[in-house]
Each structure stands twice: as structure tokens, then as C-alpha cells.
Design a protein around this motif. Structure first.
Motif: not given
Ligand SMILES: C[S@@+](CC[C@H](N)C(=O)[O-])C[C@H]1O[C@@H](n2cnc3c(N)ncnc32)[C@H](O)[C@@H]1O
Length: 130
Positions: A77-104
């Protein structure tokens, strides 16, 4: 109410489009940008997300993934210029997602890299002294 019979009928009459299997894609093809950082059970092939987003949304449309997993939808979504949000019950999934989408900040990376190189040089010097 949707009748079971009509759903089954729909499945019988729907033409299967084999291009959605992405059978020509290799593991390397599906691991671009940050998609290949890690493994995760039942990950989307990113090409599915981008094709769906291309087909059903426009730039600026909001995309929601209620079972976000490791963030394939958010990355695409980010690459394609669409704002987005996700939910996941698994905190590890949330951590991985943050690492993948946070611009440094590239300046911060450069600084950290230089610091790392300096520490490595000092470490090597100390090792040689012994
Ligand atoms: C098949 S995975 C999704 C993978 C994702 N499409 C991707 O590409 O990474 C399904 C996800 O749903 C999450 N999940 C299961 N039950 C949930 C619930 N009740 N609420 C939120 N997330 C849930 C799991 O933790 C798992 O990460």
C-alpha cells in the motif's frame, strides 16, 4: 440472506483465471523491498496485494487489513500511494510490520554505519594486540 446453493452456483460459473496463481514467480520475485526480511506463516505473495490494489483502489484510497500478519499489505500500500492500517493479534507480527514499514532517516543510517565501522576497527586493533 445469500443462499448456499447460489454461492455454489456462482463458483461453478466463475471462470478461473490462472494468472492469479502467480506460478511464474520465484521466491526471489516475492522477496523484493522489505518482503524478504523474514518468514511468516501463510504470507501473501506481494503481487496478489498489488494486483488487488491496482484493480480495486486508486491512489489515496485507504486500505485496511484486519489480519495484517507481517505487513505485506501495508508495504505494498505504501509503495502504491495508498494510506493503510492493519491489525494483528500477534505482537511479533506487529513488530515485524513496524520494522518493514518504518522509514529510516538516511543521515541517521550513515551516522550509525560510521560508528559501527569505528567500533569494528577498535575491536580489530584490540584483537591483534593480544
Ligand atoms: C495468514 S496470517 C496473515 C498473513 C498476511 N496476509 C501477510 O502477508 O503477512 C493471519 C494473521 O491473522 C492473525 N489473527 C488471527 N486471529 C486474529 C484476530 N482475532 N484478530 C487479529 N488478528 C488475528 C494471526 O496472528 C496472523 O498473523
Amino acid at each position: 440472506m445469500i443462499q448456499t446453493k447460489s454461492v455454489i452456483g456462482l463458483l461453478h460459473t466463475t471462470k478461473i483465471d490462472p494468472s492469479w496463481s502467480f506460478s511464474d514467480k520465484t521466491r526471489k520475485d516475492t522477496a523484493y523491498i522489505t518482503h524478504g526480511y523474514h518468514r511468516y506463516p501463510a504470507k501473501f505473495i506481494p503481487q496478489i496485494v498489488s494486483r488487488l490494489a491496482e484493480k480495486y483502489t486508486r491512489v489515496g484510497d485507504f486500505i485496511v487489513d484486519p489480519f495484517g500478519g507481517c505487513g505485506t499489505t501495508l508495504v505494498e500500500s505504501k509503495v502504491m500511494g495508498r494510506p493503510s492500517i492493519a491489525v494483528d493479534i500477534n505482537p511479533v507480527a506487529v513488530l515485524i510490520t513496524k520494522a518493514k514499514i518504518t522509514a529510516i532517516d538516511p543521515v541517521k543510517i550513515e551516522k550509525e554505519f560510521i560508528n559501527f565501522q569505528k567500533r569494528l576497527e577498535t575491536y580489530n586493533d584490540k584483537t591483534r594486540e593480544k
